[in-house]
Design a protein around this motif. Structure first.
Motif, PDB file in Angstrom:
ATOM      1  N   VAL A  50      46.723  -2.429 -24.587  1.00 45.05           N
ATOM      2  CA  VAL A  50      47.047  -3.811 -24.972  1.00 45.05           C
ATOM      3  C   VAL A  50      46.079  -4.274 -26.065  1.00 45.05           C
ATOM      4  N   ILE A  51      44.787  -3.951 -25.879  1.00 38.59           N
ATOM      5  CA  ILE A  51      43.796  -4.335 -26.900  1.00 38.59           C
ATOM      6  C   ILE A  51      44.154  -3.674 -28.238  1.00 38.59           C
ATOM      7  N   THR A  87      47.223  -5.494 -29.766  1.00 41.26           N
ATOM      8  CA  THR A  87      46.937  -6.838 -30.304  1.00 41.26           C
ATOM      9  C   THR A  87      46.070  -6.711 -31.549  1.00 41.26           C
ATOM     10  N   ASP A  88      45.155  -5.732 -31.530  1.00 41.85           N
ATOM     11  CA  ASP A  88      44.294  -5.482 -32.681  1.00 41.85           C
ATOM     12  C   ASP A  88      45.133  -5.097 -33.907  1.00 41.85           C
ATOM     13  N   ALA A 110      48.340  -5.688 -34.390  1.00 40.23           N
ATOM     14  CA  ALA A 110      49.183  -6.815 -34.805  1.00 40.23           C
ATOM     15  C   ALA A 110      48.374  -7.804 -35.631  1.00 40.23           C
ATOM     16  N   ALA A 111      47.153  -8.113 -35.151  1.00 44.24           N
ATOM     17  CA  ALA A 111      46.307  -9.073 -35.874  1.00 44.24           C
ATOM     18  C   ALA A 111      45.955  -8.520 -37.255  1.00 44.24           C
ATOM     19  N   GLN A 156      54.717  -9.364 -34.641  1.00 45.76           N
ATOM     20  CA  GLN A 156      54.770 -10.200 -33.436  1.00 45.76           C
ATOM     21  C   GLN A 156      55.412  -9.485 -32.241  1.00 45.76           C
ATOM     22  N   PHE A 189      54.288  -7.243 -30.648  1.00 40.28           N
ATOM     23  CA  PHE A 189      53.262  -6.907 -29.650  1.00 40.28           C
ATOM     24  C   PHE A 189      53.363  -7.827 -28.435  1.00 40.28           C
ATOM     25  N   GLN A 190      53.840  -9.052 -28.631  1.00 40.95           N
ATOM     26  CA  GLN A 190      53.838 -10.020 -27.524  1.00 40.95           C
ATOM     27  C   GLN A 190      54.739  -9.555 -26.386  1.00 40.95           C
ATOM     28  N   THR A 248      53.077  -6.054 -24.927  1.00 38.00           N
ATOM     29  CA  THR A 248      51.837  -6.226 -24.150  1.00 38.00           C
ATOM     30  C   THR A 248      52.112  -7.012 -22.864  1.00 38.00           C
ATOM     31  N   SER A 249      53.036  -7.975 -22.921  1.00 38.78           N
ATOM     32  CA  SER A 249      53.352  -8.744 -21.704  1.00 38.78           C
ATOM     33  C   SER A 249      53.931  -7.833 -20.632  1.00 38.78           C
TER      34      SER A 249
END
Lengths: 253, 130
Positions: free
Chosen positions: A93-94, A97-98, A100-101, A174, A176-177, A180-181
């Motif tokens: 997940v990290i 998100t990494d 995606a950011a 986006q 990833f949302q 990751t959820s």
């Protein structure tokens, strides 16, 4: 009234006890102290036997409870496989998100100078255009303006295309949302299961009356695996879109 | 061959972010006539109104899952021929085979790219026309 107290009263008033007690009184009244002493010893023995039986019962219950616990594979599975799995899932997940950011930031950083350039060039052209409209411009300057406009149009088109491409990257990042959820939900249900088992352990250790009722592992995800986590691929999973396409084409798609 | 970009597309996913992504990608490809549903139970009555020409659905959703929605669509006389594109994180071989057997027209695994979506749509329309 507590049932164990009632049991105690019943066993105290048992026929055996009453007979012994009556004998004891009659021996005492007759002054036969040795026989009276024997009666007291007999009464104590009855009492002791009951105590041993109760201890035996408790020991068996404890033994059964411990066995139930030891046979439950879920706890062992959780400790040996699922907690390390969860750690890997959360680490993924990290990573997601990494990514995606960073993808979003890269697209924004790439687009901002293009917007700045578009703005300043448009402002320059606008200034020149106003001078042209007010007939303040020489023929040479007018020819220059023509050339500037030509450049402006081609830059503008390629910049707009580039910005549109970058916005699509931001849009795609986006995703990833959702993924990751799905992963985090799985970890939450694992944590809940651990919590239930911990409560059962505490109940087992705390009182003899609470029977452990271990929750079966439920199919909370409808038997689906969810997003593939690198290093945790279930057997029989494809590694990406290309393999999906290969598989489908082998099925005649 | 001209793809009818006016066709009405239903996007079914339990995550609103994913629905927005797909909606925006479709718009970028010229498909502006879209609507959304968050699972099969909501989607099925919408489809049964007969207003939709194309279905894009996730698999893993609460309520009714995408695979069951697909089966309902194929079992419904009026909807049976509707093209269905599945966009999902499920990538087990047996699941892909199950979807194929249930009559899916395309299968995209998440995370996907805008290019993949375009390719799969093109392929579906090619087959329908061919």
């Amino acid at each position: 009234m507590d049932s164990s107290v009632m049991e105690q009263e019943q066993s105290l008033l048992s026929n055996e006890n009453i007979t012994k007690a009556k004998e004891l009184i009659s021996f005492m009244e007759a002054g036969e102290l040795e026989k009276a002493q024997d009666c007291i010893d007999d009464l104590a023995e009855i009492r002791e036997n009951e105590m041993y039986q109760e201890i035996g019962k408790l020991t068996r219950e404890l033994h059964d409870s411990i066995n139930t616990f030891g046979l439950d594979d879920r706890l062992a599975d959780i400790a040996s496989d699922e907690i390390p799995d969860a750690r890997q899932r959360l680490a993924h997940v990290i990573t997601m998100t990494d990514e995606a950011a960073n993808n979003t930031l890269a697209a924004v950083e790439d687009s901002m100078p293009l917007c700045d350039q578009l703005l300043s060039e448009t402002q320059n052209i606008e200034t020149e255009w106003k001078r042209f409209s007010n007939r303040e411009i020489t023929l040479t300057e007018f020819k220059e303006l023509g050339g500037d406009l030509k450049n402006y149009f081609s830059t503008n088109i390629s910049s707009a295309e580039k910005i549109n491409e970058n916005l699509t990257k931001v849009l795609m990042a986006q995703g990833f949302q959702d993924l990751t959820s799905q992963i985090i939900k799985r970890v939450i249900s694992l944590v809940e299961e651990v919590e239930t088992n911990m409560v059962n352990i505490i109940q087992l250790a705390g009182t003899k009356s609470n029977k452990s009722d271990l929750k079966e592992k439920t199919e909370e995800h409808g038997g689906l695996d969810g997003p593939v986590v690198p290093g945790l691929e279930a057997s029989g999973t494809v590694s990406g879109q290309d393999e999906v396409d290969d598989l489908l084409s082998s099925l005649g798609f | 061959m001209a793809i009818d970009t006016k066709m009405k597309i239903l996007i079914v996913d339990d995550f609103s972010t994913m629905r927005r992504i797909i909606k925006n990608l479709l718009r970028d490809l010229g498909f502006t006539n879209t609507d959304e549903a968050d699972d099969g139970i909501t989607a099925l009555p919408m489809l049964q109104t007969g207003k939709f020409d194309f279905l894009v659905t996730d698999w893993n959703m609460p309520g009714m899952q995408g695979i069951d929605l697909l089966k309902h669509v194929r079992a419904d006389e009026k909807l049976a021929s509707m093209p269905v594109l599945m966009v999902t994180a499920e990538q087990k071989r047996e699941q892909i085979v199950e979807a194929a057997q249930a009559g899916v027209n395309g299968y995209i695994v998440k995370p996907f790219t805008a290019q993949t979506l375009k390719e799969k749509l093109d392929k579906i329309f090619e087959r329908i026309d061919g």
